[in-house]
Design a protein around this motif. Structure first.
Motif, mmCIF file in Angstrom:
data_model
loop_
_atom_site.group_PDB
_atom_site.id
_atom_site.type_symbol
_atom_site.label_atom_id
_atom_site.label_comp_id
_atom_site.label_asym_id
_atom_site.label_seq_id
_atom_site.Cartn_x
_atom_site.Cartn_y
_atom_site.Cartn_z
ATOM 1 N N SER A 294 7.106 -79.119 -36.181
ATOM 2 C CA SER A 294 6.577 -80.608 -36.110
ATOM 3 C C SER A 294 8.842 -80.973 -36.287
ATOM 4 C CB SER A 294 5.947 -80.300 -37.415
ATOM 5 O OG SER A 294 4.337 -80.403 -36.955
ATOM 6 N N TRP A 295 9.059 -80.280 -36.209
ATOM 7 C CA TRP A 295 10.582 -81.494 -36.098
ATOM 8 C C TRP A 295 10.667 -80.844 -37.345
ATOM 9 C CZ3 TRP A 295 7.134 -84.736 -33.484
ATOM 10 C CH2 TRP A 295 7.158 -84.100 -32.256
ATOM 11 N N TYR A 296 10.299 -80.219 -37.944
ATOM 12 C CA TYR A 296 10.880 -80.173 -39.859
ATOM 13 C C TYR A 296 12.248 -79.425 -39.770
ATOM 14 C CZ TYR A 296 6.767 -81.371 -42.500
ATOM 15 O OH TYR A 296 4.886 -82.189 -42.755
ATOM 16 N N LYS A 297 13.236 -79.618 -40.595
ATOM 17 C CA LYS A 297 14.653 -79.056 -40.077
ATOM 18 C C LYS A 297 14.542 -77.984 -40.934
ATOM 19 C CE LYS A 297 18.152 -81.801 -40.993
ATOM 20 N NZ LYS A 297 19.614 -83.213 -41.640
ATOM 21 N N GLY A 298 15.222 -76.672 -40.298
ATOM 22 C CA GLY A 298 15.646 -75.520 -40.708
ATOM 23 C C GLY A 298 14.141 -75.087 -41.072
ATOM 24 N N VAL A 299 13.284 -74.975 -40.394
ATOM 25 C CA VAL A 299 11.996 -73.725 -40.068
ATOM 26 C C VAL A 299 12.360 -73.577 -38.860
ATOM 27 C CG1 VAL A 299 9.856 -74.108 -40.021
ATOM 28 C CG2 VAL A 299 10.567 -75.724 -41.654
ATOM 29 N N THR A 300 11.756 -73.793 -37.778
ATOM 30 C CA THR A 300 12.272 -73.488 -36.249
ATOM 31 C C THR A 300 13.783 -73.910 -35.522
ATOM 32 O OG1 THR A 300 9.668 -73.592 -35.801
ATOM 33 C CG2 THR A 300 11.122 -73.304 -34.262
ATOM 34 N N PHE A 301 13.758 -74.900 -35.867
ATOM 35 C CA PHE A 301 15.905 -75.390 -35.143
ATOM 36 C C PHE A 301 16.018 -76.259 -36.315
ATOM 37 C CE2 PHE A 301 12.904 -75.029 -31.151
ATOM 38 C CZ PHE A 301 13.324 -74.085 -31.210
ATOM 39 N N ASN A 302 17.157 -76.235 -36.529
ATOM 40 C CA ASN A 302 18.037 -76.873 -37.211
ATOM 41 C C ASN A 302 19.369 -77.736 -36.445
ATOM 42 O OD1 ASN A 302 19.222 -77.900 -39.539
ATOM 43 N ND2 ASN A 302 18.755 -76.484 -40.996
ATOM 44 N N GLU A 303 19.489 -78.666 -36.550
ATOM 45 C CA GLU A 303 20.645 -79.550 -35.794
ATOM 46 C C GLU A 303 21.833 -79.420 -36.326
ATOM 47 O OE1 GLU A 303 17.927 -82.644 -36.671
ATOM 48 O OE2 GLU A 303 17.576 -81.343 -36.749
ATOM 49 N N ASP A 304 21.616 -79.035 -37.914
ATOM 50 C CA ASP A 304 23.061 -78.999 -38.763
ATOM 51 C C ASP A 304 23.665 -77.958 -38.582
ATOM 52 O OD1 ASP A 304 22.319 -81.391 -40.251
ATOM 53 O OD2 ASP A 304 21.433 -80.578 -41.544
ATOM 54 N N ASN A 305 22.840 -76.742 -37.677
ATOM 55 C CA ASN A 305 24.221 -75.506 -37.658
ATOM 56 C C ASN A 305 24.198 -75.314 -36.480
ATOM 57 O OD1 ASN A 305 23.188 -75.155 -40.388
ATOM 58 N ND2 ASN A 305 21.577 -73.793 -40.006
ATOM 59 N N THR A 306 23.477 -75.833 -34.998
ATOM 60 C CA THR A 306 23.090 -75.838 -33.876
ATOM 61 C C THR A 306 23.656 -77.141 -32.802
ATOM 62 O OG1 THR A 306 20.836 -74.461 -34.424
ATOM 63 C CG2 THR A 306 21.385 -75.022 -32.275
ATOM 64 N N LYS A 307 24.391 -76.582 -32.028
ATOM 65 C CA LYS A 307 24.856 -77.470 -30.746
ATOM 66 C C LYS A 307 23.627 -76.818 -29.975
ATOM 67 C CE LYS A 307 29.912 -76.834 -31.738
ATOM 68 N NZ LYS A 307 31.611 -76.788 -31.034
ATOM 69 N N PHE A 308 23.404 -78.077 -29.698
ATOM 70 C CA PHE A 308 21.691 -77.733 -28.490
ATOM 71 C C PHE A 308 22.250 -78.287 -27.273
ATOM 72 C CE2 PHE A 308 19.184 -78.477 -32.628
ATOM 73 C CZ PHE A 308 18.261 -77.924 -32.520
ATOM 74 N N ILE A 309 21.809 -77.746 -26.530
ATOM 75 C CA ILE A 309 22.269 -77.888 -24.296
ATOM 76 C C ILE A 309 20.903 -77.865 -24.234
ATOM 77 C CG2 ILE A 309 23.532 -77.133 -22.400
ATOM 78 C CD1 ILE A 309 24.852 -75.345 -24.436
ATOM 79 N N GLN A 310 20.625 -79.048 -23.104
ATOM 80 C CA GLN A 310 18.845 -79.268 -23.062
ATOM 81 C C GLN A 310 19.573 -79.381 -21.072
ATOM 82 O OE1 GLN A 310 16.335 -81.953 -24.622
ATOM 83 N NE2 GLN A 310 15.156 -81.124 -23.436
ATOM 84 N N ILE A 311 18.489 -78.683 -20.399
ATOM 85 C CA ILE A 311 18.106 -79.286 -18.652
ATOM 86 C C ILE A 311 17.133 -78.894 -18.633
ATOM 87 C CG2 ILE A 311 19.157 -77.442 -16.685
ATOM 88 C CD1 ILE A 311 21.279 -76.338 -18.082
ATOM 89 N N ASP A 312 17.366 -80.213 -17.668
ATOM 90 C CA ASP A 312 15.576 -80.030 -17.342
ATOM 91 C C ASP A 312 15.854 -81.255 -17.025
ATOM 92 O OD1 ASP A 312 13.252 -80.071 -19.153
ATOM 93 O OD2 ASP A 312 12.466 -81.482 -18.142
ATOM 94 N N ILE A 313 14.777 -80.604 -15.152
ATOM 95 C CA ILE A 313 14.254 -81.699 -13.992
ATOM 96 C C ILE A 313 13.960 -83.213 -14.433
ATOM 97 C CG2 ILE A 313 12.361 -81.576 -13.657
ATOM 98 C CD1 ILE A 313 14.705 -81.588 -11.038
ATOM 99 N N ALA A 314 13.392 -83.335 -15.602
ATOM 100 C CA ALA A 314 12.830 -84.783 -16.075
ATOM 101 C C ALA A 314 13.615 -85.657 -16.670
ATOM 102 C CB ALA A 314 11.810 -84.858 -16.251
ATOM 103 N N GLU A 315 14.707 -86.437 -16.624
ATOM 104 C CA GLU A 315 15.224 -87.033 -17.025
ATOM 105 C C GLU A 315 14.896 -87.530 -18.891
ATOM 106 O OE1 GLU A 315 17.442 -90.468 -15.535
ATOM 107 O OE2 GLU A 315 15.603 -90.500 -14.046
ATOM 108 N N GLU A 316 13.999 -87.897 -18.733
ATOM 109 C CA GLU A 316 13.094 -88.500 -19.926
ATOM 110 C C GLU A 316 13.207 -87.273 -21.198
ATOM 111 O OE1 GLU A 316 9.943 -87.850 -17.731
ATOM 112 O OE2 GLU A 316 11.884 -88.962 -17.324
ATOM 113 N N GLU A 317 13.317 -86.323 -20.646
ATOM 114 C CA GLU A 317 12.900 -85.111 -21.816
ATOM 115 C C GLU A 317 14.499 -85.321 -22.059
ATOM 116 O OE1 GLU A 317 10.229 -84.488 -23.169
ATOM 117 O OE2 GLU A 317 8.789 -85.493 -21.428
ATOM 118 N N VAL A 318 15.251 -85.287 -21.644
ATOM 119 C CA VAL A 318 16.603 -84.957 -22.158
ATOM 120 C C VAL A 318 17.476 -85.604 -23.506
ATOM 121 C CG1 VAL A 318 18.326 -84.234 -21.782
ATOM 122 C CG2 VAL A 318 17.182 -84.181 -19.660
#
Length: 599
Positions: A294-318
Motif C-alpha cells: 500500500s505504498w507505506y514508506k519503508g515497508v517494501t519500497f522507500n523513495e528516501d533510500n532509492t533511485k527508481f528507474i521505471q520502464i514500461d510500454i504504457a506511458e501513463e504508468e511511468v
C-alpha cells in the motif's frame, strides 16, 4: 464482387490465423453463426455464460500472445461478458469483442434488448471504462478498416481489449469484396519503441555503480517475451530480482538471484532487500498496491533510500507511484537489449560477494519452516500440502491457472515456477471464477501441455457450467477445487477484525455446506472424485492429470492464512491506528508486524 459481411468477416479472421471464436448465441449474431458454421479453419467454442467466453478467450490470448476473439449478443450478453473483458484490461491482455447490436435503422425506437437510457443505440458505451476503444459500425464500408484497427489496437502498446458493436443488419448486408481486400494487404505488426542509446547508457551506469541494486519485474516482462534478456542482465551484473505476482515466471523461482514476491504477500527478507536498495529498475510493473504494501514508506519500497528507474510500454504508468530518476516508455525486451549493450561497454561481469549465499539461506530456511505443515496428513488438507503434492506430480512445463485466495497468493509466495508462461494469475481484477474458465482457452492454445486450475470452492461456484464446455469440446483439463466451504480470504479478514464471519462461510443449520462438486461434474459427464484423505490426493491428482479428458477433484481444505509480512492499508481502515491517516504515516515508521492476515 459482393459477398455477405458475415462471410467476409470470417475470411478476415481466417487470414489472421485466428483459430477460435469464443461466444454465446443470440438473435443478433445468428448470421455470424451461419458464416462460422461454413468455415473449415475457424472453430466456434460455444459456452453457457458469456463471462466464460471472455475469460476463456483471455486464457487463450495469454497462451498465444495474440488477440483472442469473443462474440456475444447485445444487452445481457454484453453485460455478462464484462467481467472477463475488464479482467483482460487490468492484466493487459489483447482481445477483440464482436457484439451484436439492434438493427441500425431501429436506433432509439427501443427494439428488443436495446440499451438507450442516455443515448440511442448506446450499448457500446457500457464498455468504455475498460476497453482501449469502443467502436460501433454505422457504415458497412468502414467495417473492414475498423476491424483491422481493432486488432492493431488490441495488440500494440499496452495490450488490451477492444469492442466492435455490430448492428445485426450489418452482418447480413452485402459488401463489395474490395473493401476487405484492401485491409488484407495491411502489415499486421506494429513496431514497438526501444530505448534511446543515451538513456540506456544512463541506466547502465546507475546499475553498475549501485551498491545495493534490485531489479523489480512485473507481468510486462513476460508479455514482451523478455525473460532471456532479463536473465542475461541479472547474471552479468549479479543483481537480485524481486517480482510482483504477475511477474512470476519472468525468472525462475529457483534461480539463485530470484528473491521472490514483494509486498503484502512478500516476506520480511524480500521487503528488506527492496526497501533498502539504492537503485531499483522496475520493468513492466505498475508498482501496484499489493506488491508495494500500500505504498507505506519503508515497508517494501522507500523513495528516501532509492533511485527508481521505471520502464514500461504504457506511458501513463511511468512515474505513477514513485518519483523517478529515469522513466522510459519502451518495449521491455528491446529496452533490455539496449541496456545489456551499454552495460557491457562500461563494465565486465560483476560479482556481489555473499549475495547468492544469503538468498539461498533465506529460501532454505523458508522452506524448512514450511516442511511440517506441508507434510501434515491431517484432513481437511492444509493448502501447503496440496501445493506440495501438485508440484511433485505436475511437469514443470505444465500450465497452471490460479483464481483468488490461497491458490493465487500462496502460489505466488510458495510455489516454484520455473518456466515463463506456465503460471497464469488474475492479477489486476482478481476475479473469482477466472481459473475455471481461463484454462479452457489455455488448453486450446497449448494442446500438448498439461493444463490445470487451482481454484477455491467460492471461485468455482461462480460458474460451474464451464464443465459443459469442456465436455462438449473434449478439452482435457483438470480442476483442483480447494474446498474450504467459504470465501476463505474474506472470511479470514472479517474474523480478524470483527470476530465473526457473517456472509462469508457456507453453512446450513450451523454445518458446513457446499454442493457436491464431484457429483455435479459427473452430472455434466465429467470424470470426478471427492478426495477423502490427505494420503489419497496425490494419487488422485496424478490419475486426473494422465486421464487425457476433463477431470474434477474436490479437495476439502483447511482455511488457514497465507503468511503475510507486508502491509495492506485495508487492515488500517478496519482497525485504525493512531499513526496512520488515509494511507499515510503521521508519525514513526510502519512495522510489518502491524498487519492482520487476510486469508
Amino acid at each position: 464482387m459482393k459477398k455477405l459481411i458475415s462471410e467476409q468477416l470470417v475470411e478476415y479472421l481466417e487470414n489472421r490465423d485466428t483459430k477460435y471464436v469464443f461466444g454465446l448465441c443470440g438473435h443478433t449474431v445468428i448470421a455470424m453463426l451461419d458464416a462460422l458454421e461454413k468455415s473449415e479453419k475457424l472453430k466456434y467454442i460455444s459456452v453457457r455464460h458469456e463471462q466464460i467466453a471472455s475469460t476463456a478467450a483471455d486464457g487463450y490470448a495469454r497462451a498465444t500472445g495474440k488477440a483472442s476473439v469473443v462474440m456475444c449478443h447485445l444487452g445481457p450478453g454484453l453485460t455478462n461478458a464484462t467481467t472477463g473483458v475488464a479482467n483482460a484490461q487490468a492484466d493487459s491482455i489483447p482481445m477483440v469483442v464482436i457484439a451484436g447490436d439492434v438493427p441500425s435503422y431501429y436506433f432509439g425506437k427501443h427494439p428488443h434488448q436495446e440499451v438507450n437510457l442516455h443515448a440511442d443505440g448506446s450499448q457500446y458505451e457500457i464498455y468504455r471504462p475498460f476497453v482501449k476503444r469502443a467502436f460501433r459500425i454505422d457504415t458497412p464500408e468502414l467495417f473492414p478498416e475498423i476491424l483491422d484497427r481493432a486488432f492493431r489496437l488490441a495488440e500494440s502498446g499496452r495490450p488490451g481489449p477492444v469492442l466492435i458493436s455490430v448492428p445485426m443488419d450489418m452482418f447480413s448486408r452485402e459488401l463489395d469484396t474490395r473493401f476487405f481486400e484492401r485491409v488484407q494487404n495491411n502489415n499486421l505488426k506494429t513496431i514497438r519503441p526501444s530505448l534511446e542509446r543515451e538513456t540506456a547508457k544512463k541506466i547502465a551506469k546507475l546499475l553498475v555503480e549501485a551498491e545495493r541494486p534490485v531489479i523489480h519485474v512485473g507481468g510486462g516482462v513476460i508479455l514482451s517475451k523478455a525473460t532471456e534478456e532479463l536473465k542475461e542482465l541479472v547474471e552479468y551484473l549479479d543483481i537480485p530480482v524481486s517480482r510482483t505476482l504477475m511477474g512470476q515466471g519472468a525468472l525462475s523461482d529457483r534461480h539463485p538471484l530470484m528473491l521472490g514476491m514483494t509486498g503484502f504477500w512478500g516476506t520480511d527478507f524480500i521487503n528488506d532487500k527492496t526497501s533498502n536498495a539504492d537503485v531499483i529498475l522496475g520493468l513492466g510493473t505498475r508498482f501496484a498496491e499489493a506488491d508495494s504494501s500500500s505504498w507505506y514508506k519503508g515497508v517494501t519500497f522507500n523513495e528516501d533510500n532509492t533511485k527508481f528507474i521505471q520502464i514500461d510500454i504504457a506511458e501513463e504508468e511511468v512515474g505513477r507511484n514513485y518519483p523517478l530518476e529515469i522513466g522510459a516508455v519502451a518495449d521491455i525486451k528491446l529496452a533490455l537489449q539496449e541496456i545489456l549493450k551499454a552495460v557491457k561497454e562500461i563494465s565486465g561481469p560483476i560479482e556481489r560477494k555473499g549475495l547468492k549465499e544469503e538468498i539461498a539461506k533465506f529460501k532454505h530456511d523458508f522452506k524448512e519452516a514450511n516442511k511440517k505443515i506441508e507434510n501434515d496428513l491431517r484432513f481437511p488438507m492444509t493448502p501447503q500440502k496440496i501445493l506440495k503434492d501438485v508440484r511433485e506430480v505436475l511437469p514443470e512445463d505444465a500450465i497452471i491457472c490460479t483464481d483468488v485466495g490461497w491458490n493465487k497468493n500462496g502460489v505466488g509466495q510458495q510455489f516454484d515456477i520455473v518456466n515463463p508462461g506456465t503460471i497464469i494469475h488474475p492479477g489486476g481484477f482478481a476475479t473469482m471464477g477466472f481459473g475455471s474458465a481461463a484454462l479452457l482457452g489455455v488448453k486450446l492454445a497449448k494442446p500438448d501441455k498439461k493444463v490445470i486450475t487451482l481454484i477455491g470452492d467460492g471461485g468455482f461456484g461462480t460458474n460451474p457450467s464451464v464443465l459443459a464446455c469442456a465436455k462438449e469440446y473434449n478439452i482435457p483439463v483438470v480442476w483442483v477445487v480447494m474446498n474450504n466451504y467459504a470465501f476463505g480470504t474474506i472470511a479470514g479478514l472479517e474474523k480478524s477484525h470483527y470476530n465473526h464471519n457473517f456472509g462469508t462461510v457456507f453453512k446450513i443449520d450451523g454445518e458446513p455446506y457446499n454442493p457436491e462438486w464431484a457429483d455435479i461434474a459427473k452430472g455434466y459427464g465429467i470424470k470426478a472424485k471427492k478426495v477423502k484423505s490427505a494420503e489419497e490426493f496425490k494419487e488422485a491428482f496424478e490419475e486426473a492429470l494422465n486421464s487425457n479428458e476433463p477431470y474434477l477433484l474436490d479437495v476439502p481444505m483447511e482455511n488457514i492464512p497465507v503468511p503475510t509480512d507486508g502491509i495492506w492499508n485495508i487492515n488500517d481502515i478496519y482497525t485504525p491506528k493512531d499513526n496512520v491517516f488515509e494511507g499515510h504515516l503521521m508519525s514513526g515508521e510502519a512495522t510489518r508486524s502491524s498487519h492482520v492476515s487476510t486469508d
